[in-house]
Write an enzyme that holds these catalytic residues in place. Structure first.
Site, PDB file in Angstrom:
ATOM      1  N   LEU A 101      68.252  30.308 -45.288  1.00  0.00           N
ATOM      2  CA  LEU A 101      67.393  29.292 -44.152  1.00  0.00           C
ATOM      3  C   LEU A 101      66.278  29.248 -44.259  1.00  0.00           C
ATOM      4  CD1 LEU A 101      69.723  30.192 -40.929  1.00  0.00           C
ATOM      5  CD2 LEU A 101      70.277  27.929 -42.562  1.00  0.00           C
ATOM      6  N   ASP A 102      65.515  28.105 -44.229  1.00  0.00           N
ATOM      7  CA  ASP A 102      64.051  28.240 -44.159  1.00  0.00           C
ATOM      8  C   ASP A 102      63.558  29.132 -43.246  1.00  0.00           C
ATOM      9  OD1 ASP A 102      64.185  26.624 -46.046  1.00  0.00           O
ATOM     10  OD2 ASP A 102      63.969  24.453 -45.008  1.00  0.00           O
ATOM     11  N   LYS A 103      62.309  29.348 -43.490  1.00  0.00           N
ATOM     12  CA  LYS A 103      61.673  30.289 -42.292  1.00  0.00           C
ATOM     13  C   LYS A 103      61.502  29.646 -40.891  1.00  0.00           C
ATOM     14  CE  LYS A 103      57.344  32.856 -41.512  1.00  0.00           C
ATOM     15  NZ  LYS A 103      55.989  33.226 -42.132  1.00  0.00           N
ATOM     16  N   HIS A 186      65.804  23.004 -48.861  1.00  0.00           N
ATOM     17  CA  HIS A 186      65.183  21.992 -47.991  1.00  0.00           C
ATOM     18  C   HIS A 186      66.242  20.687 -47.676  1.00  0.00           C
ATOM     19  CE1 HIS A 186      62.040  24.358 -47.454  1.00  0.00           C
ATOM     20  NE2 HIS A 186      61.168  24.030 -48.196  1.00  0.00           N
ATOM     21  N   LYS A 189      66.089  18.664 -44.536  1.00  0.00           N
ATOM     22  CA  LYS A 189      64.948  18.080 -44.174  1.00  0.00           C
ATOM     23  C   LYS A 189      64.655  16.887 -45.140  1.00  0.00           C
ATOM     24  CE  LYS A 189      63.039  22.503 -42.412  1.00  0.00           C
ATOM     25  NZ  LYS A 189      62.329  23.630 -42.916  1.00  0.00           N
TER      26      LYS A 189
END
Ligand code: URA
Length: 247
Positions: A101-103, A186, A189
């Site tokens: 998962l992204d930060k 990503h 997004k």
């Protein structure tokens, strides 16, 4: 497995440190003090260290409710990683995150010691579903639902058809549930970007058959036997190599 290796794998110290502990009589196996670091022990043998029973399971499977601001990585020289939120032995046991998962993304992150399970869950052929709640900076319409479901062109690849369910939509804000069956960098997004929206918040609620439920932010728990069975079945593996709860 050798006793010293088992203790080191369980995060009780370096090989040299645990050999010292064993030789000084701090370790029992099957209720008897053992001073030979090379003794052969199996995973489910009762072992104590300084009188405390050790959890000797080598297979672990857990979910973490990842907070924002934490990296999904095994280690990082500067920043906190998801491994810092787990007991130290998860690292020595090789219990690693499956995917990332992204930060700034919150939500469900699954960890396992089983490399085959991890590989299958991440395989592009398996199409494991992931469900996200996304907040974006503008309204979402039926056109967006249609665009997601027909497979968005993201430049370097075309996303598989995805489900977009709009939960709220106003002039400069919308909230939606998105279900995708792949996991490119990503991806969520980028899918919103392709329809002209910027994601302001992203949260993963489901990974395959696993759901976050009411697990508090920053906390982790082991899978139940039922969850684990369902997970293995979902990737065509009949059975987990062993029960997550046997010691
Ligand atoms: N898609 C993203 O864009 N970010 C995540 O963290 C997960 C999926």
């Amino acid at each position: 497995m050798r006793l010293d290796r088992l203790l080191a794998t369980l995060g009780q110290g370096s090989r040299t440190q645990v050999q010292r502990l064993i030789r000084t009589g701090c370790v029992t196996v099957d209720d008897s003090i053992v001073r030979d670091p090379s003794m052969d022990v199996s995973e489910n043998t009762p072992v104590t260290l300084n009188g405390h029973p050790l959890d000797t399971r080598l297979s672990r499977h857990l979910i973490l409710h990842k907070p924002a601001g934490i990296l999904t990585a095994a280690r990082d020289p500067k920043q906190s990683t998801v491994m810092d939120l787990l007991p130290v032995e998860m690292r020595t046991l090789g219990c690693m995150p499956v995917g990332r998962l992204d930060k700034d993304t919150t939500g469900l992150l699954f960890f396992t010691t089983d490399g085959t399970l991890s590989h299958r869950l991440l395989s592009p052929e398996r199409h494991v579903e992931k469900e996200y709640i996304a907040e974006v900076d503008g309204p979402l319409s039926d056109n967006d639902i249609e665009a997601f479901s027909s497979g968005l062109n993201l430049g370097d690849f075309t996303a598989l058809p995805a489900k977009l369910e709009v939960l709220e939509s106003e002039n400069n804000y919308a909230k939606a549930c998105v279900t995708i069956r792949e996991g490119k960098f990503h991806q969520v997004k980028r899918m919103f970007e392709a329809v002209g929206r910027e994601v302001t918040k992203l949260h993963r609620e489901r990974f395959g058959p696993l759901t976050l439920g009411d697990l508090p932010l920053g906390e982790w728990r082991e899978l139940t036997e039922e969850e684990l069975r369902g997970l293995y079945l979902s990737v065509g593996m009949a059975e987990a190599p062993q029960s997550p709860l046997t010691r």
